[in-house]
Design an enzyme around this catalytic site. Structure first.
Site, short mmCIF file in Angstrom:
data_model
loop_
_atom_site.label_atom_id
_atom_site.label_comp_id
_atom_site.label_asym_id
_atom_site.label_seq_id
_atom_site.Cartn_x
_atom_site.Cartn_y
_atom_site.Cartn_z
N ASP A 129 13.88 61.66 111.72
CA ASP A 129 13.12 61.52 112.97
C ASP A 129 12.21 60.29 112.91
O ASP A 129 11.83 59.73 113.94
CB ASP A 129 12.28 62.78 113.24
CG ASP A 129 11.41 63.20 112.06
OD1 ASP A 129 11.53 62.60 110.96
OD2 ASP A 129 10.61 64.14 112.22
N GLU A 130 11.87 59.87 111.66
CA GLU A 130 10.88 58.79 111.51
C GLU A 130 11.36 57.45 112.06
O GLU A 130 10.55 56.56 112.31
CB GLU A 130 10.48 58.65 110.04
CG GLU A 130 9.61 59.81 109.57
CD GLU A 130 9.98 60.30 108.18
OE1 GLU A 130 11.14 60.77 108.03
OE2 GLU A 130 9.14 60.24 107.28
N TYR A 152 10.07 52.60 104.85
CA TYR A 152 11.05 53.70 104.67
C TYR A 152 11.80 53.92 105.98
O TYR A 152 13.03 53.94 106.01
CB TYR A 152 10.35 55.00 104.23
CG TYR A 152 11.22 56.23 104.44
CD1 TYR A 152 12.41 56.40 103.71
CD2 TYR A 152 10.88 57.22 105.37
CE1 TYR A 152 13.23 57.52 103.91
CE2 TYR A 152 11.70 58.33 105.57
CZ TYR A 152 12.86 58.47 104.84
OH TYR A 152 13.67 59.56 105.04
N1 LIG Z 1 13.39 65.90 103.17
C1 LIG Z 1 13.17 65.70 104.45
O1 LIG Z 1 12.27 66.29 105.05
C2 LIG Z 1 14.05 64.75 105.23
C3 LIG Z 1 13.89 64.66 106.63
C4 LIG Z 1 14.73 63.83 107.37
C5 LIG Z 1 15.72 63.10 106.71
N2 LIG Z 1 15.83 63.17 105.37
C6 LIG Z 1 16.90 62.38 104.72
O2 LIG Z 1 17.70 63.29 103.99
C7 LIG Z 1 18.19 62.67 102.82
C8 LIG Z 1 17.85 63.51 101.61
O3 LIG Z 1 16.44 63.67 101.53
P1 LIG Z 1 15.79 64.47 100.32
O4 LIG Z 1 14.51 65.02 100.80
O5 LIG Z 1 16.78 65.35 99.70
O6 LIG Z 1 15.45 63.27 99.33
P2 LIG Z 1 15.52 63.23 97.75
O7 LIG Z 1 14.72 62.05 97.35
O8 LIG Z 1 15.18 64.56 97.17
O9 LIG Z 1 17.07 62.97 97.48
C9 LIG Z 1 17.68 61.72 97.61
C10 LIG Z 1 18.69 61.55 96.48
O10 LIG Z 1 19.31 60.26 96.59
C11 LIG Z 1 19.47 59.74 95.27
N3 LIG Z 1 19.55 58.28 95.32
C12 LIG Z 1 18.65 57.41 95.84
N4 LIG Z 1 19.07 56.14 95.65
C13 LIG Z 1 20.28 56.21 95.01
C14 LIG Z 1 21.21 55.25 94.55
N5 LIG Z 1 20.98 53.94 94.67
N6 LIG Z 1 22.35 55.68 93.96
C15 LIG Z 1 22.59 57.01 93.80
N7 LIG Z 1 21.74 57.98 94.21
C16 LIG Z 1 20.58 57.58 94.81
C17 LIG Z 1 18.22 60.22 94.51
O11 LIG Z 1 18.41 60.20 93.10
C18 LIG Z 1 18.05 61.64 95.08
O12 LIG Z 1 18.74 62.59 94.30
C19 LIG Z 1 17.62 61.26 102.79
O13 LIG Z 1 18.57 60.38 103.32
C20 LIG Z 1 16.40 61.36 103.71
O14 LIG Z 1 16.12 60.12 104.30
C21 LIG Z 1 15.04 63.99 104.61
#
Ligand SMILES: NC(=O)c1ccc[n+]([C@@H]2O[C@H](COP(=O)([O-])OP(=O)(O)OC[C@H]3O[C@@H](n4cnc5c(N)ncnc54)[C@H](O)[C@@H]3O)[C@@H](O)[C@H]2O)c1
Length: 332
Positions: A129-130, A152
């Site tokens: 959403d951001e 971000y």
């Molecule tokens: N958590 C939330 O509230 C939220 C809300 C909206 C969207 N998102 C999106 O959902 C997705 C997951 O979010 P999350 O909270 O699980 O984040 P998280 O940081 O827990 O997980 C992201 C994962 O991506 C991996 N990663 C990052 N860069 C990498 C690379 N270069 N190569 C391989 N792996 C890599 C990290 O090691 C991690 O395991 C993201 O794309 C985030 O933008 C999250």
């Protein structure tokens, strides 16, 4: 026939919930990729695989930094690619934007290149959403203008734009999803819910951004609901970019069922823990420049197509708090 799914960021919080939900609700094989050098934790995957003996047989893990490898060569063809990997901490993107943005952009480019070769049935780009920036009055609808406030959010908007360009130029069947704040078991302690729980556990004051009458708001959904929405999108019939011609790829908002202010959320967390809340207000802008006060998504499109969220907010919160109280090591 059983499908092959490629899921990036599988050792992240939402990735592990997606892995579990897909293993429980399909007979599909999941290949999960994670660098384990960003926020990924192998314990999340281990917890999921320990739930059922047959899960191991339907899961392959690849440890790889997706931003570094310019070409990702995989022998197996994947029906669905879900690009969830990202650096996701807003504060880190503000203190050190270059490697952060480069990581999110480069890994997405590499995954899109793979999709260009593999021609999957769908490529889901996970977004947030951001990307829309702060909400003022009404929640954002799909295809509203993206005006990101911090590096971000801008890197997530860049991921969306790259995916859309590969849809138009190379016919990659792109679907973009935007999600609100997720909660759930095994969340990183830097995120709001575990942080509030940690402060309450330590008996310290919980910091609330804003002031009386002007407090930041968000809506929250369980990471399992997010995973369920992805499964719904992949299995529903008639998704335009996968089945026909349109002027834009598919885009869906995945929203929570209640918009809460940060104080209300902290009070509900304390209530679920059976504890009282001590809090103080801090000025949101000086404490966290680049952070938006209000986020909001209109999730009616997905609901109108028949998606039913498995858990409501109350159940999501109770489940998360109860599990975290029993696994306090995840608050460290
Ligand atoms: N958590 C939330 O509230 C939220 C809300 C909206 C969207 N998102 C999106 O959902 C997705 C997951 O979010 P999350 O909270 O699980 O984040 P998280 O940081 O827990 O997980 C992201 C994962 O991506 C991996 N990663 C990052 N860069 C990498 C690379 N270069 N190569 C391989 N792996 C890599 C990290 O090691 C991690 O395991 C993201 O794309 C985030 O933008 C999250």
């Amino acid at each position: 026939m059983s499908k092959q799914v490629l899921l990036t960021g599988v050792a992240g919080f939402a990735g592990a919930h997606t892995l579990q939900h897909f293993l429980e609700n399909t007979d599909w094989h999941i290949t999960g990729i994670d660098s384990l050098e960003h926020a990924g934790r192998i314990e999340r995957i281990n917890q999921v695989l320990a739930k059922r003996d047959d899960f191991n047989e339907r899961f392959t893990f690849i440890k790889q930094d997706l931003a570094e490898n310019s070409t990702l060569l995989l022998d197996t063809h994947h029906d669905y690619i879900i690009n969830m990997a990202s650096e996701s901490h807003v504060d880190r993107s503000i203190t050190d934007p270059l490697p952060f943005v480069q990581n999110n952009v480069n890994l997405t480019l590499n995954m899109l290149e793979l999709a260009r070769q593999q021609k999957p049935r769908a490529f889901i780009q996970i977004s947030t959403d951001e990307v829309y920036g702060p909400m003022y009055n009404t929640p954002f609808k799909e295809w509203d203008t993206l005006i990101p406030s911090n590096p971000y959010s801008a890197s997530k908007a860049a991921q969306e734009m790259l995916a859309i360009s590969y849809w138009r130029t190379y016919d990659v069947p792109v679907v973009v999803t935007n999600c609100m704040n997720m909660i759930g078991e095994m969340q990183d302690p830097e995120k709001y819910l575990p942080k509030v729980m940690q402060q309450i556990e330590q008996g310290s004051m919980v910091t609330i951004h804003g002031e009386e009458g002007n407090i930041g708001t968000r809506s929250y959904l369980h990471a399992r609901n997010h995973a369920d929405a992805l499964l719904f999108i992949l299995t529903m019939t008639g998704a335009p970019s996968m089945y026909g011609e349109t002027t834009k790829p598919d885009k869906y908002h995945i929203a929570g069922d209640e918009q809460l202010d940060n104080l209300d959320m902290a009070q509900r967390i304390a209530g679920a823990m059976g504890r009282s809340l001590d809090y103080k207000f801090v000025d949101a802008h000086s404490d966290r420049p680049g952070h938006d006060m209000h986020y909001g998504l209109d999730g009616s499109k997905l609901l109108s197509l028949g998606w039913e969220p498995p858990l409501n907010f109350e159940e999501s919160l109770e489940r998360t708090v109860e599990w975290t109280m029993q696994h306090k090591e995840w608050l460290q």
